[in-house]
Each structure stands twice: as C-alpha cells, then as structure tokens.
Design a protein around this motif. Structure first.
Motif, PDB file in Angstrom:
ATOM      1  N   SER A  14       0.810  -1.213   0.000  1.00 55.28           N
ATOM      2  CA  SER A  14       0.000   0.000   0.000  1.00 55.28           C
ATOM      3  C   SER A  14       0.842   1.260   0.000  1.00 55.28           C
ATOM      4  O   SER A  14       0.452   2.267  -0.580  1.00 55.28           O
ATOM      5  CB  SER A  14      -0.943  -0.003   1.201  1.00 55.28           C
ATOM      6  OG  SER A  14      -0.210  -0.071   2.401  1.00 55.28           O
ATOM      7  N   ILE A  15       2.015   1.208   0.588  1.00 54.41           N
ATOM      8  CA  ILE A  15       2.871   2.392   0.614  1.00 54.41           C
ATOM      9  C   ILE A  15       3.280   2.771  -0.797  1.00 54.41           C
ATOM     10  O   ILE A  15       3.226   3.940  -1.179  1.00 54.41           O
ATOM     11  CB  ILE A  15       4.123   2.138   1.469  1.00 54.41           C
ATOM     12  CG1 ILE A  15       3.717   1.897   2.913  1.00 54.41           C
ATOM     13  CG2 ILE A  15       5.094   3.298   1.382  1.00 54.41           C
ATOM     14  CD1 ILE A  15       4.835   1.390   3.758  1.00 54.41           C
ATOM     15  N   ILE A  16       3.713   1.794  -1.574  1.00 55.62           N
ATOM     16  CA  ILE A  16       4.139   2.072  -2.940  1.00 55.62           C
ATOM     17  C   ILE A  16       2.963   2.598  -3.742  1.00 55.62           C
ATOM     18  O   ILE A  16       3.090   3.549  -4.499  1.00 55.62           O
ATOM     19  CB  ILE A  16       4.740   0.819  -3.598  1.00 55.62           C
ATOM     20  CG1 ILE A  16       6.015   0.407  -2.856  1.00 55.62           C
ATOM     21  CG2 ILE A  16       5.049   1.065  -5.069  1.00 55.62           C
ATOM     22  CD1 ILE A  16       6.555  -0.940  -3.277  1.00 55.62           C
ATOM     23  N   PHE A  17       1.794   1.981  -3.572  1.00 62.05           N
ATOM     24  CA  PHE A  17       0.613   2.418  -4.295  1.00 62.05           C
ATOM     25  C   PHE A  17       0.305   3.888  -3.985  1.00 62.05           C
ATOM     26  O   PHE A  17       0.079   4.689  -4.879  1.00 62.05           O
ATOM     27  CB  PHE A  17      -0.578   1.535  -3.951  1.00 62.05           C
ATOM     28  CG  PHE A  17      -1.821   1.901  -4.714  1.00 62.05           C
ATOM     29  CD1 PHE A  17      -1.937   1.597  -6.057  1.00 62.05           C
ATOM     30  CD2 PHE A  17      -2.859   2.564  -4.092  1.00 62.05           C
ATOM     31  CE1 PHE A  17      -3.073   1.941  -6.768  1.00 62.05           C
ATOM     32  CE2 PHE A  17      -4.001   2.908  -4.791  1.00 62.05           C
ATOM     33  CZ  PHE A  17      -4.104   2.597  -6.133  1.00 62.05           C
ATOM     34  N   TYR A  20       2.690   6.212  -5.670  1.00 54.47           N
ATOM     35  CA  TYR A  20       2.354   6.424  -7.072  1.00 54.47           C
ATOM     36  C   TYR A  20       1.189   7.401  -7.217  1.00 54.47           C
ATOM     37  O   TYR A  20       1.199   8.254  -8.093  1.00 54.47           O
ATOM     38  CB  TYR A  20       2.009   5.103  -7.768  1.00 54.47           C
ATOM     39  CG  TYR A  20       3.198   4.243  -8.059  1.00 54.47           C
ATOM     40  CD1 TYR A  20       4.336   4.762  -8.663  1.00 54.47           C
ATOM     41  CD2 TYR A  20       3.194   2.895  -7.727  1.00 54.47           C
ATOM     42  CE1 TYR A  20       5.429   3.970  -8.935  1.00 54.47           C
ATOM     43  CE2 TYR A  20       4.286   2.091  -7.991  1.00 54.47           C
ATOM     44  CZ  TYR A  20       5.402   2.641  -8.601  1.00 54.47           C
ATOM     45  OH  TYR A  20       6.475   1.848  -8.860  1.00 54.47           O
ATOM     46  N   ILE A  21       0.197   7.292  -6.368  1.00 54.36           N
ATOM     47  CA  ILE A  21      -0.935   8.219  -6.441  1.00 54.36           C
ATOM     48  C   ILE A  21      -0.457   9.638  -6.183  1.00 54.36           C
ATOM     49  O   ILE A  21      -0.802  10.565  -6.908  1.00 54.36           O
ATOM     50  CB  ILE A  21      -2.051   7.830  -5.447  1.00 54.36           C
ATOM     51  CG1 ILE A  21      -2.766   6.572  -5.941  1.00 54.36           C
ATOM     52  CG2 ILE A  21      -3.043   8.976  -5.265  1.00 54.36           C
ATOM     53  CD1 ILE A  21      -3.855   6.075  -5.037  1.00 54.36           C
ATOM     54  N   THR A  22       0.364   9.818  -5.153  1.00 54.93           N
ATOM     55  CA  THR A  22       0.862  11.149  -4.829  1.00 54.93           C
ATOM     56  C   THR A  22       1.678  11.714  -5.974  1.00 54.93           C
ATOM     57  O   THR A  22       1.511  12.877  -6.356  1.00 54.93           O
ATOM     58  CB  THR A  22       1.712  11.105  -3.550  1.00 54.93           C
ATOM     59  OG1 THR A  22       0.914  10.564  -2.504  1.00 54.93           O
ATOM     60  CG2 THR A  22       2.184  12.496  -3.159  1.00 54.93           C
ATOM     61  N   GLU A  23       2.564  10.894  -6.540  1.00 58.82           N
ATOM     62  CA  GLU A  23       3.383  11.364  -7.656  1.00 58.82           C
ATOM     63  C   GLU A  23       2.516  11.727  -8.858  1.00 58.82           C
ATOM     64  O   GLU A  23       2.719  12.764  -9.484  1.00 58.82           O
ATOM     65  CB  GLU A  23       4.404  10.294  -8.064  1.00 58.82           C
ATOM     66  CG  GLU A  23       5.486  10.071  -7.037  1.00 58.82           C
ATOM     67  CD  GLU A  23       6.328  11.301  -6.788  1.00 58.82           C
ATOM     68  OE1 GLU A  23       6.732  11.952  -7.776  1.00 58.82           O
ATOM     69  OE2 GLU A  23       6.563  11.630  -5.618  1.00 58.82           O
ATOM     70  N   SER A  66      14.137  -0.088  -3.647  1.00 63.49           N
ATOM     71  CA  SER A  66      15.415   0.606  -3.658  1.00 63.49           C
ATOM     72  C   SER A  66      15.391   1.670  -2.565  1.00 63.49           C
ATOM     73  O   SER A  66      14.328   2.012  -2.022  1.00 63.49           O
ATOM     74  CB  SER A  66      15.654   1.263  -5.014  1.00 63.49           C
ATOM     75  OG  SER A  66      14.764   2.350  -5.179  1.00 63.49           O
ATOM     76  N   GLU A  67      16.561   2.227  -2.280  1.00 59.31           N
ATOM     77  CA  GLU A  67      16.621   3.276  -1.265  1.00 59.31           C
ATOM     78  C   GLU A  67      15.773   4.476  -1.678  1.00 59.31           C
ATOM     79  O   GLU A  67      15.061   5.051  -0.856  1.00 59.31           O
ATOM     80  CB  GLU A  67      18.076   3.699  -1.053  1.00 59.31           C
ATOM     81  CG  GLU A  67      18.243   4.691   0.070  1.00 59.31           C
ATOM     82  CD  GLU A  67      19.694   5.044   0.344  1.00 59.31           C
ATOM     83  OE1 GLU A  67      19.921   6.061   1.016  1.00 59.31           O
ATOM     84  OE2 GLU A  67      20.588   4.308  -0.108  1.00 59.31           O
ATOM     85  N   GLY A  72      10.887   7.696  -0.911  1.00 58.08           N
ATOM     86  CA  GLY A  72       9.654   8.231  -1.480  1.00 58.08           C
ATOM     87  C   GLY A  72       8.428   7.730  -0.748  1.00 58.08           C
ATOM     88  O   GLY A  72       7.501   8.497  -0.476  1.00 58.08           O
ATOM     89  N   ALA A  73       8.419   6.445  -0.435  1.00 62.86           N
ATOM     90  CA  ALA A  73       7.285   5.866   0.294  1.00 62.86           C
ATOM     91  C   ALA A  73       7.176   6.463   1.689  1.00 62.86           C
ATOM     92  O   ALA A  73       6.079   6.791   2.156  1.00 62.86           O
ATOM     93  CB  ALA A  73       7.436   4.352   0.366  1.00 62.86           C
TER      94      ALA A  73
END
Length: 184
Positions: A14-17, A20-23, A66-67, A72-73
């Motif tokens: 969910s963090i990555i998702f 992506y929404i924020t970006e 990755s770092e 970002g997350a």
C-alpha cells in the motif's frame, strides 16, 4: 500487462501504491488531499493511470524497494499522516532521538496512522503476519530478518486504542534496537 498486476508483486504494498498516487496527482497539479474531492470520473482516471503506471514500472522480481523508493514511500506516509494527526515536526524529531512524550496524543496518533497505512494493526493487535509481509517487500532480506526479530519481541504490547498501541509498539522497538526504529 494485466497479468503482472494480478500477481503478488512489490507494488501491492500500500505504501508504494500511495506513493504512485501522490506522484501522479502532483503531475496533474492536484494535491493528494484534494483528489477525493474531485469528480468520480477524474478520481477514477487518476487511479486507473496509477494502476497502469505501477504495472509498467514493476519488474519481474520481487526484490526489495530501492533506497530511493523507500525514501519516497516514507515521504508519502509522512505527508499523509502529519496533517491527519496534527503532530509537530519537533515531536517527531525528538521521538527519532529516543525522547518519547507519553502525553502527546498527536504523536501517538501519527504512529497509529503510519501503522494503519501499512495495514499492520488488526483488531487492536499488531499483526506480525502483515509486519513480516511488509518488511520483506520493503527491505533486503538480511536487514529484514533483523527487523522482524526486533518487532517480534515487541508484538505483545498493548494499548487502549490503535494510537496508543502503535506508540507503545514504536517505543518498544526503539528501546529494543534503536536501529530498527524506522519511522517516516
């Protein structure tokens, strides 16, 4: 492309998702908090585009983030949970140095927000299954094993609510191994 999105991949986290929404919403000039006030069609378009973007960016391996992805997350989580909880930057800085203010409800709810976003609190308890799942998706296996061991030693903490539970868990982790205390 659809097959990649139906399989278990790191983007399922969910963090990555949310990252992506924020970006994506920042590209369209819409802040994350404003996206839910837009029309259903615009909201659906953004979510669909995030879905497509996530599928296109996912590699076939289930390697850790990755770092840069981790930073970002973590930034995304911080940007979502700070306004929601009302915690001050000073309280977060003090906590990261090991100074936990047991009376700061906003700090407790910040940690509660983080843990809820990571989906590791279930029925008023820490879900070690979800903790392990999230850790193994996010970090390399060696560091992940160390984190899991530390977190398992704190799995029995309790709280009066999710905010208190998350705070007590975070404090336990810091006291057990401050290097394992990774909070956005």
């Amino acid at each position: 492309m659809a097959d990649c999105c139906l399989q278990s991949r790191p983007w399922n986290n969910s963090i990555i998702f949310w990252h992506y929404i924020t970006e994506l919403t920042s590209v369209f000039g819409t802040e994350f908090t404003d996206i839910w006030s837009t029309s259903t069609m615009e909201r659906s378009l953004v979510i669909f585009l995030v879905f497509i973007m996530a599928c296109a960016l996912v590699q076939e391996s289930s390697a850790a983030m990755s770092e840069a992805q981790m930073k970002g997350a973590m930034k995304t989580l911080r940007n979502m949970c700070m306004p929601k909880s009302g915690v001050s930057k000073e309280a977060l800085a003090s906590m990261k140095e090991g100074q936990f203010d047991d009376e700061d409800r906003k700090l407790k709810c910040y940690l509660g927000c983080i843990m809820n976003m990571m989906q590791v609190v279930k029925n008023g308890k820490i879900s070690m299954t979800m903790v392990k799942n999230q850790i193994m998706k996010m970090v390399d296996p060696t560091w992940g094993a160390k984190l899991v061991a530390t977190f398992e030693s704190c799995a029995g903490v309790e709280g009066t609510d999710n905010c208190d539970l998350a705070y007590n868990f975070g404090k336990c982790v810091y006291e057990t191994d401050k290097d394992a205390f990774v909070v956005p």
